[in-house]
Design a protein around this motif. Structure first.
Motif: not given
Ligand code: MG
Ligand code: TXA
Length: 317
Positions: A181, A144, A146, A152, A56
């Protein structure tokens, strides 16, 4: 940056079996939940969790949500209470994350909670996520899916657009229903709304029978002086040192050894995986902890962010 071949797995039973197998050997597998796609790793495997942060490209260690199959599995990792029982009964599986105290013998990598003594945990509702959790039969840490700072993902294609070549596989379960989320509720003290999300606050308050307190949770997690006291060693911490003070402890890296060495081979994934355990281990005598310089690239940025917080004054005005 990375040269992993990211495999696309269909959301069929053989795709799910393969996703579970890959998680079991420490690989990173993105998977669908009803909220957004998560970037999954075995929550008990510190190296796999370190790779999540690396993929990430987060500049700091934000604690991750552990995903489990049901409330019974959750109780292996956290201390349960009456509010947790009510909310789990009403909303799990579903877009609700509960933050509860870690249970002794919880088995999770300290990097998953970024060294906190609480754990964010949820039971996702998406059928592919549920099947994956059953097949894997263990907790899956998943932020998430991303790159840091991007929105996301709600489709496998979004995951690939952001993380292709940085993760091992993505399990394709189509579009996410909720697209937002999970709502995060803190239950380790007075019940508090930590992040608004896919489940309405009113519904949570109705199930609890009382109102939630509100707190800007990023502030609480990130601001030095707030939760930083949770994260920070009791002992004074000195950064960028090449040797310990007389009688003090040394946290080494690479060629600069010490009482403990985050990674003798100067591997930042290994260093991240060891960071919180080693800080805890050295924080026993109250003696100053001197820390070797850590390169400030890749995961080194997140490690240095954490170390700077550990070294910051404890009671800022
Ligand atoms: Mg996130
Ligand atoms: O819907 C979701 O929650 C998605 C899917 C994949 O489950 N996951 C997700 O994870 O949004 P992430 O990492 O993007 O956000 C998790 C949030 C972070 O803001 C983190 O600070 C908070 O949960 N969090 C994690 N552990 C915590 C803890 N022990 N106390 C307070 N907040 C915590």
């Amino acid at each position: 940056m990375s040269d992993l071949k990211t495999v696309q797995l269909a959301g069929t039973s053989s795709g799910i079996t393969e996703a579970a197998r890959r998680l079991g050997v420490g690989q990173l597998v993105a998977f669908p939940t009803e909220t957004v796609y998560g970037l999954g790793a075995d929550a008990r495997n510190a190296t796999a969790v370190a790779k999540v942060y690396q993929a990430k490209q987060r500049p700091s260690f934000n604690p991750l949500i552990a995903h489990v199959a049901d409330a019974e599995a959750a109780q292996r990792h956290v201390l349960w209470n009456e509010s947790a029982e009510k909310l789990a009964a009403a909303f799990w599986p579903g877009p609700l994350t509960l933050v509860l105290p870690l249970r002794a013998g919880h088995g999770l990598a300290s990097l998953c909670t970024a060294g906190l003594d609480t754990l964010a945990i949820r039971v996702p509702a998406h059928p592919a996520a549920r099947a994956l959790l059953r097949a894997f039969d263990g907790p899956i840490a998943a932020p998430s899916a991303n790159p840091s700072g991007r929105i996301s993902p709600t489709r496998a294609a979004h995951v690939l657009a952001g993380l292709r070549g940085r993760i091992d596989a993505v399990l394709d379960g189509g579009a996410c229903d909720v697209g937002l989320e999970s709502t995060i509720v803190g239950l380790s003290q007075t019940p508090v709304l930590l992040r608004p999300g896919g489940l309405a606050r009113e519904d949570i308050e109705t199930a609890l029978g009382f109102a939630l307190v509100e707190r800007a949770h990023q502030e609480a997690i990130n601001a030095p002086g707030q939760i930083a006291s949770h994260y920070a060693p009791e002992a004074p911490v000195l950064l960028n040192q090449s040797e310990p003070l007389a009688g003090g402890a040394m946290l080494g890296f690479g060629d600069i050894g010490g009482t403990l060495n985050l990674s003798p081979r100067a591997d930042l994934v290994e260093a991240a995986a060891n960071l919180f355990d080693y800080l805890h281990a050295l924080d026993t005598s109250g003696q100053t902890i001197s820390v070797a310089p850590i390169p400030d690239h890749g995961l080194g940025q997140a490690i240095n962010d954490r170390l700077r917080r550990a070294a910051a004054p404890r009671n800022p005005v």
